[in-house]
Write an enzyme that holds these catalytic residues in place. Sequence first.
Site, PDB file in Angstrom:
ATOM      1  N   LYS A 105      34.874  36.380  37.444  1.00 14.65           N
ATOM      2  CA  LYS A 105      35.181  35.839  38.730  1.00 14.65           C
ATOM      3  C   LYS A 105      34.365  34.566  39.064  1.00 14.65           C
ATOM      4  O   LYS A 105      33.282  34.760  38.981  1.00 14.65           O
ATOM      5  CB  LYS A 105      35.222  36.715  39.745  1.00 14.65           C
ATOM      6  CG  LYS A 105      35.632  36.366  41.260  1.00 14.65           C
ATOM      7  CD  LYS A 105      35.765  37.667  42.062  1.00 14.65           C
ATOM      8  CE  LYS A 105      35.921  37.245  43.520  1.00 14.65           C
ATOM      9  NZ  LYS A 105      36.142  38.709  44.374  1.00 14.65           N
ATOM     10  N   ARG A 169      32.916  41.729  36.420  1.00  7.91           N
ATOM     11  CA  ARG A 169      33.185  42.820  36.958  1.00  7.91           C
ATOM     12  C   ARG A 169      34.205  43.803  36.140  1.00  7.91           C
ATOM     13  O   ARG A 169      34.728  43.225  35.422  1.00  7.91           O
ATOM     14  CB  ARG A 169      33.932  42.602  38.370  1.00  7.91           C
ATOM     15  CG  ARG A 169      35.440  42.673  38.487  1.00  7.91           C
ATOM     16  CD  ARG A 169      35.630  42.432  39.915  1.00  7.91           C
ATOM     17  NE  ARG A 169      37.041  42.321  39.947  1.00  7.91           N
ATOM     18  CZ  ARG A 169      37.622  41.684  40.797  1.00  7.91           C
ATOM     19  NH1 ARG A 169      36.951  41.504  42.155  1.00  7.91           N
ATOM     20  NH2 ARG A 169      38.869  41.202  40.795  1.00  7.91           N
ATOM     21  N   ASP A 245      47.612  41.981  47.300  1.00  6.73           N
ATOM     22  CA  ASP A 245      47.089  41.475  46.181  1.00  6.73           C
ATOM     23  C   ASP A 245      45.689  42.058  45.885  1.00  6.73           C
ATOM     24  O   ASP A 245      45.170  41.964  44.891  1.00  6.73           O
ATOM     25  CB  ASP A 245      47.248  40.261  45.948  1.00  6.73           C
ATOM     26  CG  ASP A 245      46.615  39.336  47.031  1.00  6.73           C
ATOM     27  OD1 ASP A 245      46.995  39.740  48.433  1.00  6.73           O
ATOM     28  OD2 ASP A 245      45.633  38.534  46.701  1.00  6.73           O
ATOM     29  N   ASN A 246      45.359  42.708  46.934  1.00  3.58           N
ATOM     30  CA  ASN A 246      43.871  43.394  46.790  1.00  3.58           C
ATOM     31  C   ASN A 246      44.055  44.966  46.992  1.00  3.58           C
ATOM     32  O   ASN A 246      42.932  45.232  47.222  1.00  3.58           O
ATOM     33  CB  ASN A 246      42.949  42.695  47.820  1.00  3.58           C
ATOM     34  CG  ASN A 246      42.639  41.297  47.704  1.00  3.58           C
ATOM     35  OD1 ASN A 246      42.734  40.652  46.570  1.00  3.58           O
ATOM     36  ND2 ASN A 246      42.393  40.551  48.805  1.00  3.58           N
TER      37      ASN A 246
HETATM   38  P1  AMP Z   1      41.118  36.897  47.713  1.00  2.00           P
HETATM   39  O1  AMP Z   1      41.754  37.202  48.960  1.00  2.00           O
HETATM   40  O2  AMP Z   1      39.730  36.502  47.578  1.00  2.00           O
HETATM   41  O3  AMP Z   1      41.430  38.121  46.742  1.00  2.00           O
HETATM   42  O4  AMP Z   1      42.135  35.597  46.824  1.00  2.00           O
HETATM   43  C1  AMP Z   1      43.255  35.502  47.086  1.00  2.00           C
HETATM   44  C2  AMP Z   1      43.953  34.258  45.954  1.00  2.00           C
HETATM   45  O5  AMP Z   1      43.071  33.083  46.093  1.00  2.00           O
HETATM   46  C3  AMP Z   1      43.725  34.567  44.701  1.00  2.00           C
HETATM   47  O6  AMP Z   1      44.931  34.393  44.123  1.00  2.00           O
HETATM   48  C4  AMP Z   1      42.393  33.969  44.163  1.00  2.00           C
HETATM   49  O7  AMP Z   1      42.295  33.659  42.838  1.00  2.00           O
HETATM   50  C5  AMP Z   1      42.527  32.705  44.995  1.00  2.00           C
HETATM   51  N1  AMP Z   1      41.262  31.925  45.167  1.00  2.00           N
HETATM   52  C6  AMP Z   1      40.397  32.228  46.073  1.00  2.00           C
HETATM   53  N2  AMP Z   1      39.248  31.441  45.978  1.00  2.00           N
HETATM   54  C7  AMP Z   1      39.675  30.585  45.052  1.00  2.00           C
HETATM   55  C8  AMP Z   1      38.836  29.320  44.506  1.00  2.00           C
HETATM   56  N3  AMP Z   1      37.585  29.128  45.107  1.00  2.00           N
HETATM   57  N4  AMP Z   1      39.677  28.648  43.640  1.00  2.00           N
HETATM   58  C9  AMP Z   1      40.882  29.152  43.207  1.00  2.00           C
HETATM   59  N5  AMP Z   1      41.452  30.175  43.664  1.00  2.00           N
HETATM   60  C10 AMP Z   1      40.921  30.846  44.545  1.00  2.00           C
HETATM   61 MG    MG Z   2      41.813  39.083  45.332  1.00  2.00          MG
END
Ligand code: AMP
Ligand code: MG
Length: 476
Positions: A105, A169, A245-246
Site C-alpha cells: 500500500k 500487508r 470496499d473495506n
Molecule cells: P480507503 O477508504 O482508504 O480504503 O480508500 C478508498 C479508495 O481511495 C481506494 O480505492 C483507494 O485505493 C483510494 N485511495 C486512497 N488514497 C489514495 C491515494 N493517495 N492515491 C490514490 N488512491 C487513493
Molecule cells: Mg480500502
Amino acid sequence: MTLPFEHSYAQQLQGLYVPWQGQEWPDPQLVALNTRLAQALGLDPDALDAALLSGHSLPDTARPLAMAYAGHQFGGFSPQLGDGRAILLGEIVAPDGARHDIHLKGSGRTPFARGGDGRAVLGPVLREYLVSEAMAALGVPTTRALAACTTGDKVLRQNGLEPGAVLARVASSHIRIGSFQFFAARGEQRRLQMLLDYTIARHDPDLTDTPDRALQLLARVGARQARTVAQWMGLGFVHGVMNTDNTAISGETIDYGPCAFMDRYDPATCFSSVDQMGRYAYGNQPAVLFWNLARLAEALLPLIDADEDRAISRATEVIEEGQRQYRTAWLDEFARKLGLDKPDAALIEGMHQLWVGQGVDFTLFFRALPDALHGNDAPLRALFDDDSGLGDWLAQYRHAAGAQTPDRVAQANPIYIPRNHLVEQALHDASFRNDFSTFHRILELVQEPFKPVSGAEEHARPAPREAPAIVTYCGT
Ligand code: AMP
Ligand code: MG
C-alpha cells in the site's frame, strides 16, 4: 531465496484487476520488519529487503496487479474504485497450508487512482502497522503488517511535506463486498459466478458442492463479520471507514485508515475528519455491518434465486440470522470480559448504562474489576465522574461472579492498547524527528497486551482529559 509467489487471483479472476508495477523510489529503506510473521509464512526474513517491500524492484516470481472493486462509501455507490495506490504481488502458501495475499500500500498511482497521488505517508503506515499488530495480539481477525518502508520521497499532506512510505500487508485475501458489487453493478453475471466460485474455493471450500452456495456464502460472511465486529466492540475499537470496499469476505479487519481505540466510553466516539455525521461511530458499527451485508446480498441476488422476490426473502432471512449471531457474539464477548461462564444480558446492558456520561476509560474499567471483586473498589470508583450508580451494579456482578472470575477478567482484558495520544506522538517522532523509539516501544507492548511491564504505566492510561481530541484522516 526467491519468493514462491502463487497467482490464483491473477489466473482466475479476469476482469477484476489490471497488471501493474510499483513505482521506483529515490531511496527505499526498511524501517520495520515483522520477522515472526515472515517466519510463520515460511519466508526467510533476510530475503525481504526494502526494494521488494516498497515495490521499487520486484522479483520475477511476482505478478503485480491492482485490484478493481466497487463500493458504497458513506452510503453513496461508486461503481469503479479499485486499488488506487496499492498492488498485490501474489500469494504465499504458508507451511500450515493457508494462502495469504502479499500486498503493498503506497506503491504509486494506478489506473484506479482517480484524483489521488498514489502515495502513502509514514505516519498512517506506522499507525496501520501498530494497530493491526495490536489487533492480532488481541485475537481479532485482521490483516497483518509484514513491513514498513520509507521511500526517500516527500509527499504533501494536510500539515505539509511528510516522508513517503509503503506498507507491506498480509491478508487471507483482499476480496471484499465491493469486489462482488463490481461485477453486479455491470450486470456481468457470469463473472459474478466466477468470483463466487473462486471465493468459496478459497475461504469456504466445504461449500463447493452446496446447491445454494451464494446464500451460504452470505451467511458465512455474516457470521464471520458478526464475530469480528463484536470483538471490536469489546475492545472499544472504532474502525472509522466501514465502507463496503473495506469489508472483507474473510471476516478480517481491513484498512486501518482513520481507526483508533476509544479511551473514555461514548457510543458517539468517532475520530475521522471526514465522518462529520458519525456514520461510523463506535455505537453504529453493528448497524453499519448489517447495512453492508445487505449490499452484499443485493449483489448476490441473481445467484441466490432466479426469482427476485424469492431471492430477497431468502437473503433477508440470512441477514436476520446474522443479526441474531451478532447479538450472541456481543453478549459472549462481554461475558468473557467479565469472566463469567454464561452471558447475563441484564448485567452486560446495565454495565453499558452505567458508563453513559461518566467519562469512564473503557480499557481501565475491566482492569479495575478484579480488585473490586476482591473488595477494593476504590480504583474502579475513581474512573467514574459520579460513582453513585455503581454499587447496585457491583452487587449484581459479585452475585454472578465465581471464584475464578477475577483471574479470568485479568486474562481477558488487555493492559496495553495503542493509546491515541501516544500513537500520535510515536508517528510524529518517526515522521519529523526520524526517531522510531516510541513506535517500537508501543509495538513491543501491544504485541503482548496482557503482560504487565514495569515502567510502562503511561501506556496503560488514557490521555489527560484536557488533551485535544484526536482527529484521524482517510486515504493518507
Ligand atoms: P480507503 O477508504 O482508504 O480504503 O480508500 C478508498 C479508495 O481511495 C481506494 O480505492 C483507494 O485505493 C483510494 N485511495 C486512497 N488514497 C489514495 C491515494 N493517495 N492515491 C490514490 N488512491 C487513493
Ligand atoms: Mg480500502
